[in-house]
Design an enzyme around this catalytic site. Sequence first.
Site, PDB file in Angstrom:
ATOM      1  N   LYS A   1      -5.807   5.557  -4.594  1.00  0.00           N
ATOM      2  CA  LYS A   1      -4.856   5.264  -5.691  1.00  0.00           C
ATOM      3  C   LYS A   1      -5.589   5.321  -7.036  1.00  0.00           C
ATOM      4  CE  LYS A   1      -1.969   2.843  -2.417  1.00  0.00           C
ATOM      5  NZ  LYS A   1      -0.979   1.814  -2.136  1.00  0.00           N
TER       6      LYS A   1
ATOM      7  N   GLU B   1       5.482   5.027   5.927  1.00  0.00           N
ATOM      8  CA  GLU B   1       4.993   3.873   5.168  1.00  0.00           C
ATOM      9  C   GLU B   1       6.177   3.071   4.652  1.00  0.00           C
ATOM     10  OE1 GLU B   1       0.760   4.491   3.461  1.00  0.00           O
ATOM     11  OE2 GLU B   1       2.193   5.289   2.036  1.00  0.00           O
TER      12      GLU B   1
ATOM     13  N   GLY C   1      -4.969  -4.524   1.057  1.00  0.00           N
ATOM     14  CA  GLY C   1      -4.781  -4.159   2.459  1.00  0.00           C
ATOM     15  C   GLY C   1      -4.322  -5.325   3.325  1.00  0.00           C
TER      16      GLY C   1
HETATM   17  P1  PGA Z   1      -2.113  -0.290   1.568  1.00  0.00           P
HETATM   18  O1  PGA Z   1      -1.556   1.085   0.948  1.00  0.00           O
HETATM   19  O2  PGA Z   1      -2.980   0.076   2.726  1.00  0.00           O
HETATM   20  O3  PGA Z   1      -2.867  -0.952   0.438  1.00  0.00           O
HETATM   21  O4  PGA Z   1      -0.919  -1.077   1.992  1.00  0.00           O
HETATM   22  C1  PGA Z   1      -1.134   2.126   1.772  1.00  0.00           C
HETATM   23  C2  PGA Z   1      -0.554   3.243   0.940  1.00  0.00           C
HETATM   24  O5  PGA Z   1       0.168   2.944  -0.023  1.00  0.00           O
HETATM   25  O6  PGA Z   1      -0.784   4.421   1.217  1.00  0.00           O
END
Ligand code: PGA
Length: 250
Positions: A10, A162, A172
């Site tokens: 990100k 997702e 996470g």
């Molecule tokens: P996350 O993000 O593992 O922080 O929940 C996953 C994503 O948005 O691809």
Amino acid sequence: MKTLIVANWKLNPSTLKEAKVLFDAIKKDAKGRQVVICPPFIYLPLLKKPVLNLLNRLTLGAQNVSVEEKGPFTGEISALQLKDLRVEYVIIGHSERRKYFSETDEMVNKKIKNALNAGLKIIFCIGENAGEDKNTILEKQIINGLKDIPSDNVKDLTIAYEPVWAISSGDGRGNNCSVSQTLSSVLLIKKIISNLYNRELADNIKILYGGSVNSSNSAEYIKNGQVDGLLIGGASLDAKEFIKIVKSVV
Ligand code: PGA
């Protein structure tokens, strides 16, 4: 087929120095495994060199791609430019793009077509918001996202399920989707693909789960959720935690 582990960094980290440290730490232990790192665009060419020197190299992916192919579109990055950098994968339709940058299914469809034309491998993200009907949303996102794309071109597609409500705020450790719900979503996605194309394609398409994956839940998704891999945000920014995940699933 090896489990595919995709790191979505990100908008992190804030400096190239930190990006290199994180990348190098992962590189050591990811050897021989199928790991794709998706850093911010600007780090892609800078992380490319050490990648190419490795035998069992890490693969690079982009987090987004322009809806346009070329021309007067300030600030955009095209599929052809990514391909030229030897970037292999691109994430398309992530819920944060849909939510914060008003990305529509039609835009997602155009991006997928451009990326396919350029020869990139696609990680096509889908998922419902809290309170939305999962069946309706997944069907709509898949049908619109793959509109007018022939079956031959979707053979190598990877779909990332997702659920938006499961995505963490960056560590996470959010409200992850249960393994049984993930399994039912995998079966639903296969059914939609089978209706849209055919059963064989549906059985062969790769499906990832993403949303608050960490080292304490990663193995369960692969073992009992029938997914082919994981898309990891927050937990991919901590090299030790990420390596634990990689090692837990292969
Ligand atoms: P996350 O993000 O593992 O922080 O929940 C996953 C994503 O948005 O691809």
